[in-house]
Design a protein around this motif. Sequence first.
Motif, PDB file in Angstrom:
ATOM      1  N   ALA A  66       4.906   2.801   9.690  1.00  0.00           N
ATOM      2  CA  ALA A  66       5.525   3.227  10.944  1.00  0.00           C
ATOM      3  C   ALA A  66       5.929   4.706  10.929  1.00  0.00           C
ATOM      4  N   GLU A  67       6.093   5.297   9.754  1.00  0.00           N
ATOM      5  CA  GLU A  67       6.485   6.711   9.701  1.00  0.00           C
ATOM      6  C   GLU A  67       5.459   7.605  10.379  1.00  0.00           C
ATOM      7  N   ILE A  68       4.188   7.321  10.164  1.00  0.00           N
ATOM      8  CA  ILE A  68       3.124   8.123  10.765  1.00  0.00           C
ATOM      9  C   ILE A  68       2.476   7.378  11.934  1.00  0.00           C
ATOM     10  N   GLY A  69       2.550   6.067  11.928  1.00  0.00           N
ATOM     11  CA  GLY A  69       2.082   5.296  13.070  1.00  0.00           C
ATOM     12  C   GLY A  69       0.622   4.889  13.032  1.00  0.00           C
ATOM     13  N   THR A  70      -0.078   5.201  11.959  1.00  0.00           N
ATOM     14  CA  THR A  70      -1.461   4.756  11.809  1.00  0.00           C
ATOM     15  C   THR A  70      -1.777   4.587  10.330  1.00  0.00           C
ATOM     16  N   THR A  71      -2.651   3.649  10.047  1.00  0.00           N
ATOM     17  CA  THR A  71      -3.154   3.482   8.681  1.00  0.00           C
ATOM     18  C   THR A  71      -4.678   3.549   8.674  1.00  0.00           C
ATOM     19  N   THR A  72      -5.257   3.882   9.810  1.00  0.00           N
ATOM     20  CA  THR A  72      -6.704   3.967   9.940  1.00  0.00           C
ATOM     21  C   THR A  72      -7.189   5.333   9.472  1.00  0.00           C
ATOM     22  N   ASP A 102       0.002  19.930   3.962  1.00  0.00           N
ATOM     23  CA  ASP A 102       0.905  18.985   3.311  1.00  0.00           C
ATOM     24  C   ASP A 102       0.239  17.631   3.152  1.00  0.00           C
ATOM     25  N   HIS A 103       0.337  17.086   1.952  1.00  0.00           N
ATOM     26  CA  HIS A 103      -0.043  15.692   1.711  1.00  0.00           C
ATOM     27  C   HIS A 103       1.242  14.877   1.698  1.00  0.00           C
ATOM     28  N   PHE A 104       1.208  13.736   2.345  1.00  0.00           N
ATOM     29  CA  PHE A 104       2.383  12.891   2.523  1.00  0.00           C
ATOM     30  C   PHE A 104       2.021  11.470   2.131  1.00  0.00           C
ATOM     31  N   VAL A 118      -2.930  13.152   9.435  1.00  0.00           N
ATOM     32  CA  VAL A 118      -4.164  12.368   9.522  1.00  0.00           C
ATOM     33  C   VAL A 118      -4.196  11.400   8.344  1.00  0.00           C
ATOM     34  N   SER A 119      -4.462  10.131   8.635  1.00  0.00           N
ATOM     35  CA  SER A 119      -4.536   9.130   7.576  1.00  0.00           C
ATOM     36  C   SER A 119      -5.753   9.385   6.697  1.00  0.00           C
ATOM     37  N   GLU A 120      -5.523   9.333   5.380  1.00  0.00           N
ATOM     38  CA  GLU A 120      -6.613   9.422   4.413  1.00  0.00           C
ATOM     39  C   GLU A 120      -6.788   8.101   3.682  1.00  0.00           C
ATOM     40  N   GLY A 121      -6.183   7.039   4.238  1.00  0.00           N
ATOM     41  CA  GLY A 121      -6.333   5.718   3.644  1.00  0.00           C
ATOM     42  C   GLY A 121      -5.209   5.372   2.682  1.00  0.00           C
ATOM     43  N   ILE A 122      -5.531   4.562   1.707  1.00  0.00           N
ATOM     44  CA  ILE A 122      -4.546   4.070   0.742  1.00  0.00           C
ATOM     45  C   ILE A 122      -4.749   4.777  -0.594  1.00  0.00           C
ATOM     46  N   ALA A 123      -3.675   5.398  -1.091  1.00  0.00           N
ATOM     47  CA  ALA A 123      -3.726   6.081  -2.393  1.00  0.00           C
ATOM     48  C   ALA A 123      -3.750   5.061  -3.522  1.00  0.00           C
ATOM     49  N   GLY A 124      -3.095   3.938  -3.315  1.00  0.00           N
ATOM     50  CA  GLY A 124      -2.981   2.885  -4.311  1.00  0.00           C
ATOM     51  C   GLY A 124      -1.910   1.910  -3.886  1.00  0.00           C
ATOM     52  N   PRO A 137       0.830  -1.211   0.000  1.00  0.00           N
ATOM     53  CA  PRO A 137       0.000   0.000   0.000  1.00  0.00           C
ATOM     54  C   PRO A 137       0.864   1.261   0.000  1.00  0.00           C
ATOM     55  N   LEU A 138       0.408   2.259  -0.726  1.00  0.00           N
ATOM     56  CA  LEU A 138       0.988   3.598  -0.660  1.00  0.00           C
ATOM     57  C   LEU A 138      -0.021   4.420   0.142  1.00  0.00           C
ATOM     58  N   TYR A 139       0.329   4.670   1.418  1.00  0.00           N
ATOM     59  CA  TYR A 139      -0.591   5.362   2.317  1.00  0.00           C
ATOM     60  C   TYR A 139      -0.578   6.863   2.050  1.00  0.00           C
ATOM     61  N   ARG A 140      -1.757   7.483   2.205  1.00  0.00           N
ATOM     62  CA  ARG A 140      -1.884   8.927   2.004  1.00  0.00           C
ATOM     63  C   ARG A 140      -2.269   9.589   3.319  1.00  0.00           C
ATOM     64  N   TYR A 141      -1.580  10.675   3.625  1.00  0.00           N
ATOM     65  CA  TYR A 141      -1.816  11.430   4.857  1.00  0.00           C
ATOM     66  C   TYR A 141      -1.955  12.913   4.529  1.00  0.00           C
TER      67      TYR A 141
END
Length: 177
Positions: free
Chosen positions: A97-103, A89-91, A113-119, A78-82
């Motif tokens: 582990a970089e942000i500590g959540t995928t929820t 900033d979008h990250f 803030v996690s925005e889920g999975i970009a792809g 997964p490529l997580y979007r925050y």
Amino acid sequence: MKLLLVAIVVALAFGFASADSTPLAVPFYRYWGNNDHFYTTNVQEIGTTTPGQTGNHGYTSEGYQGRIYVEHQEYTVPLYRYYKGSGTDHFYTTNAAEIGTTTAGTTGNHGYVSEGIAGYCDEFHVEGTIPLYRYWKASITDHFYTTDSAEIGTTSPGTSGKHGYVSEGIACFILPK
């Protein structure tokens, strides 16, 4: 007959691999606005994919970087979007582990803030993929991603390049345009 031929050409061009035309890989669009680079596979989020055209939320299309998978494929991650509202900033990262959540909706490290999975993309180089480089510009709180190393001029982590961006290495590997 012509319509069928056009459909087959489009399917091959965008990575459709099954008889039901389920897309495996789609464009990963890049936008700039509000001192923030934003990336998505969802055309509706900004409402335009035409380079130079401004869409929703003041973001202007800069085309697309390459293609990523919309669903998990063998060997992809997964490529997580925050999103971080302070600093706008979008990250994107494959390392949860970089942000500590995928929820989605949950705040993690550094106020993102996690925005889920970009792809989905490849964590390591696989034949037919290209690097998606990650950069950081502290003065405007912006992460920038590109497949074109010449845009910033360096790919060595920790090295400053053009426009004040510092290389953070390779985010992941994606399919070319």
